[in-house]
Design a protein around this motif. Sequence first.
Motif, PDB file in Angstrom:
ATOM      1  N   GLY A   1      14.587 -26.448  14.092  1.00  0.00           N
ATOM      2  CA  GLY A   1      14.776 -26.973  15.526  1.00  0.00           C
ATOM      3  C   GLY A   1      13.962 -27.866  15.937  1.00  0.00           C
ATOM      4  N   VAL A   2      14.070 -28.423  17.348  1.00  0.00           N
ATOM      5  CA  VAL A   2      12.688 -28.940  17.617  1.00  0.00           C
ATOM      6  C   VAL A   2      13.194 -28.059  19.251  1.00  0.00           C
ATOM      7  N   VAL A   3      11.684 -28.511  19.277  1.00  0.00           N
ATOM      8  CA  VAL A   3      10.607 -28.157  20.827  1.00  0.00           C
ATOM      9  C   VAL A   3      10.101 -28.474  21.396  1.00  0.00           C
ATOM     10  N   ASP A   4      10.037 -29.153  23.041  1.00  0.00           N
ATOM     11  CA  ASP A   4       9.905 -30.768  22.908  1.00  0.00           C
ATOM     12  C   ASP A   4       9.637 -31.313  21.451  1.00  0.00           C
ATOM     13  N   ASP A   5       8.231 -31.257  20.747  1.00  0.00           N
ATOM     14  CA  ASP A   5       7.816 -32.597  20.018  1.00  0.00           C
ATOM     15  C   ASP A   5       7.333 -31.618  19.285  1.00  0.00           C
ATOM     16  N   VAL A   6       8.492 -29.723  18.734  1.00  0.00           N
ATOM     17  CA  VAL A   6       7.493 -30.029  17.289  1.00  0.00           C
ATOM     18  C   VAL A   6       9.059 -29.233  16.942  1.00  0.00           C
ATOM     19  N   LEU A   7       8.613 -29.376  15.825  1.00  0.00           N
ATOM     20  CA  LEU A   7       9.551 -28.818  14.331  1.00  0.00           C
ATOM     21  C   LEU A   7       9.130 -26.861  13.665  1.00  0.00           C
ATOM     22  N   ALA A   8      10.625 -26.485  14.601  1.00  0.00           N
ATOM     23  CA  ALA A   8      10.227 -24.836  15.119  1.00  0.00           C
ATOM     24  C   ALA A   8      11.200 -24.579  14.075  1.00  0.00           C
ATOM     25  N   ASP A   9      10.756 -22.881  13.296  1.00  0.00           N
ATOM     26  CA  ASP A   9      10.866 -22.157  12.416  1.00  0.00           C
ATOM     27  C   ASP A   9      11.443 -21.253  13.478  1.00  0.00           C
ATOM     28  N   ARG A  10      13.327 -20.875  13.796  1.00  0.00           N
ATOM     29  CA  ARG A  10      13.321 -19.442  13.811  1.00  0.00           C
ATOM     30  C   ARG A  10      14.588 -18.508  12.280  1.00  0.00           C
ATOM     31  N   ALA A  11      14.088 -19.020  11.705  1.00  0.00           N
ATOM     32  CA  ALA A  11      14.653 -18.505  10.373  1.00  0.00           C
ATOM     33  C   ALA A  11      13.890 -17.905   9.630  1.00  0.00           C
ATOM     34  N   PHE A  12      12.944 -18.149   9.106  1.00  0.00           N
ATOM     35  CA  PHE A  12      11.939 -17.401   7.796  1.00  0.00           C
ATOM     36  C   PHE A  12      10.975 -17.452   8.381  1.00  0.00           C
ATOM     37  N   ILE A  13      10.655 -16.158   9.739  1.00  0.00           N
ATOM     38  CA  ILE A  13       9.895 -15.526  10.099  1.00  0.00           C
ATOM     39  C   ILE A  13      10.037 -13.749  11.283  1.00  0.00           C
ATOM     40  N   ASP A  14       9.342 -12.780  10.690  1.00  0.00           N
ATOM     41  CA  ASP A  14       9.598 -11.379  11.062  1.00  0.00           C
ATOM     42  C   ASP A  14      10.275 -11.772  12.601  1.00  0.00           C
ATOM     43  N   GLU A  15       9.685 -12.220  13.537  1.00  0.00           N
ATOM     44  CA  GLU A  15       9.444 -12.306  14.677  1.00  0.00           C
ATOM     45  C   GLU A  15      10.546 -13.562  15.169  1.00  0.00           C
TER      46      GLU A  15
END
Length: 497
Positions: free
Chosen positions: A276-290
């Motif tokens: 998704g988008v956080v502020d003006d950044v495309l962010a990945d919360r799916a393909f990282i261990d944390e």
Amino acid sequence: MTSRLDSLTDRDADWAGLSVVVAGLAVSGFAAADALVQRGARVVVVDGRDGEAERERREILQIMGAQVHLGPEATTRLPDLAEQPDLVVTSPGWRPDQPMLAAAQAAGIAVWGEVELAWRLRPAEGGAPWLTLTGTNGKTTTVRMLARMLEAAGLRAAAVGNVGTPILHAVLSPEPFDVLAVELSSFQLHWLDHSPLSVAPLASAVLNVEPDHLDWHGSMDAYARAKGEVYERTQLACVYNVQNPVTEKLVRDADVAEGCRAIGFTRGIPSVGMLGVVDDVLADRAFIDERRTSAAELATLEDVRGDAPVLAPHQVSNALAAAALARAAGVPPVAVRDGLRGFRPDPHRIAHVATHGQVTYVDDSKATNPPAAAASLSAFDHVVWVAGGLLKGADVDDLVRAHAGRLRAVVLIGRDRDEIAQAIARHAPDVPVVDVASTDTGVMDDVVRLASELAQPGDTVLLAPAAASMDMFRDYAQRGEEFAAAVHRYTRDHEGK
């Protein structure tokens, strides 16, 4: 015959002697016939057209040993053969109720599309994995974004399928690919084999599902089911659009490999398992261990916008979907960013044509249905909207109702312009409407002049027709080219004014 077809799982299987009818002699049909003849199949090709291009291809295939029948009579029934064919391979545009295809299905003959054939002609081992995607709108942009991300990661990749390059060309390339970004239309998905041996992508995505091609599929449910076929047998990740709930339902209904994950993308803040988008950044919360406590930064919104006049919301969705597929294939965040920075949209997709007298002219001729036009309109505050063409049975009421507040004026062209005019009268009665009755392709000079006279400083004259183009133009590309040429003539003639 099913057992014979079940043995055809790779290019080194025994294709010799297989009796195949190939329906259609355009690019994909020719590629299918060529590949089958080279593997010893007995091939008969039929096409209702009999033009110069078809005759040239017929000559080549006949030299190779295929039979080719052209003209309207060739497609009314199955060819006269000594025995029933084992298989029919159809070009994607042929409808299920086409007489020859209907006859084949009634006779129990398997009908494959060229996508199924390409999957069955992969090497037995080491074949490039497929990243497949479909959707009503945004497919080509997204698959090209995906290809750039894969290339930025150092992979030999190609965008193939409905994007224009036959999958067979890539599958049979003498230089193997590491991965293929495969755009699939609902027509292509309809003609998959739907068996356990059929296409099994590494990851798959549905960008959106909106009413379109209902004349071909027969109903919205059938159209949605065809789109959902892209998820079947997916190995690693099924990517869905959080803002288009039907895509998530299609994931839930799909039969996928054990351990395959559902990955959402959203223009909002992503939950765990999403991009998704956080502020003006495309962010990945799916393909990282944390992923439960943090997110990986993939790119910025400016990376997505590039040289475009505005950052259209749907372009952010396209970038997120491409990023999800790329990340499923192991692409690192830096390659997602570099791929987006190196991407340039194809022509006629929210393309800046000119700015003159504080009015901006934008060509989005590729907006060939109401959902695509809605995405385009949502990118601008005040619009003189150029719309109309072949609606193909689509309803424009929701489109006009949702965007009435953006409309400075409307200039209507094309066969079904009256349906749009009626919707404007219902939902935006104070918006001026100009009806251009001429269907001559040269009408764009009048369209641009009228739109320019209606525009105010700060407005955008937007060609986003919400309709197909073939009532007046060869295709959407010619429509966009005529619009852009008319804009350049208008601004040249009014230079300094």
